[in-house]
Design a protein around this motif. Sequence first.
Motif, PDB file in Angstrom:
ATOM      1  N   ARG A  14      60.037  29.645 -20.654  1.00 40.78           N
ATOM      2  CA  ARG A  14      60.532  28.605 -21.298  1.00 40.78           C
ATOM      3  C   ARG A  14      59.655  27.342 -21.502  1.00 40.78           C
ATOM      4  N   GLU A  18      58.384  25.283 -24.470  1.00 40.98           N
ATOM      5  CA  GLU A  18      58.709  23.790 -24.588  1.00 40.98           C
ATOM      6  C   GLU A  18      57.525  22.694 -24.618  1.00 40.98           C
ATOM      7  N   GLU A  33      65.079  22.559 -31.368  1.00 37.95           N
ATOM      8  CA  GLU A  33      66.802  22.587 -31.102  1.00 37.95           C
ATOM      9  C   GLU A  33      67.396  23.833 -30.523  1.00 37.95           C
ATOM     10  N   ALA A  36      66.472  24.644 -26.990  1.00 35.16           N
ATOM     11  CA  ALA A  36      67.083  23.786 -25.985  1.00 35.16           C
ATOM     12  C   ALA A  36      68.463  24.152 -25.922  1.00 35.16           C
ATOM     13  N   THR A 208      66.382  16.709 -32.004  1.00 37.03           N
ATOM     14  CA  THR A 208      66.062  17.270 -30.628  1.00 37.03           C
ATOM     15  C   THR A 208      65.659  15.880 -29.907  1.00 37.03           C
ATOM     16  N   ARG A 209      65.281  16.110 -28.404  1.00 33.39           N
ATOM     17  CA  ARG A 209      64.760  14.804 -27.883  1.00 33.39           C
ATOM     18  C   ARG A 209      63.656  13.871 -28.393  1.00 33.39           C
TER      19      ARG A 209
END
Length: 279
Positions: A14, A18, A33, A36, A208-209
């Motif tokens: 992961r 990311e 998204e 996450a 998303t962030r």
Amino acid sequence: MLTAPVRQLGESERRAVERLLDSDPYASAQVAERVAARGLAWWRAEGRVLGYGNRRHLESVCWLGGNLTPVLASSQAVAAFAELLSGEERLCSSIVGHADAVLELWDRLAGTWGPARDVRPNQPLLATGAMPEVRADPQVRLVRGSEIDLLFPAAVAMYTEEVGVSPLAEDGGRGYRRRVTEMIRSGRAYARFVDGRVVFKAELAVVTRRTAQVQGVWVAPEWRGRGIATAAMAAVVRDALNRVAPTVSLYVNDFNLPARRVYERCGFRLVGTLATVLF
């Protein structure tokens, strides 16, 4: 023979996924998204994430779910993904991502997955992190839960106009209504109402962030040409930057010149080019 290892990725990789998604935050927003929210475990994800490259160096990923999205896919990665996918039945409703990768992937898959209903080869990908300099429409606001019956017909009209098929066709619209209801519940649906009717709408379809991605922008036909869209979009961008994410992004069909002018006035700038294949 595959040109490089292609494998289904799991939760143990992961962080590598990311990091790769973070290096392409706008084009990969939909994949980011989902990762996450659900991670990479096959039993709780909404799709599969395929990886290209060896385990020490993940070069590219490809999301396979309701849509197919290659991320940072070189020509070699596209060839490897296509070789694997050509042996599978097509279940996705679209292929979307960077134009060069999508169009090459479709060229390789068309013989077994075709025909496509539509191919949109040039969709400018736009983003902004600055507050719009134009005036924001104070009447554009978040849609309330009690207003689903007002928003839903406008959402159906937008979808039908943009995609070319009605979202009511497959299951009477139940799935699409759930999606619109969730947008309202999560504070992602905006509209301007006049006399109880929606005259403008938009959603933050992906968050998303790194970015909030706007989709579903629509102006009621009888209100087009009156100049309401720029101020309405400015209101959406301002709220999203204040409340949701550090940037706002979207993609638009290259031929939609009125929309592109609106986005330019709101401060959006070109950050890439996407393509979409619709089935």
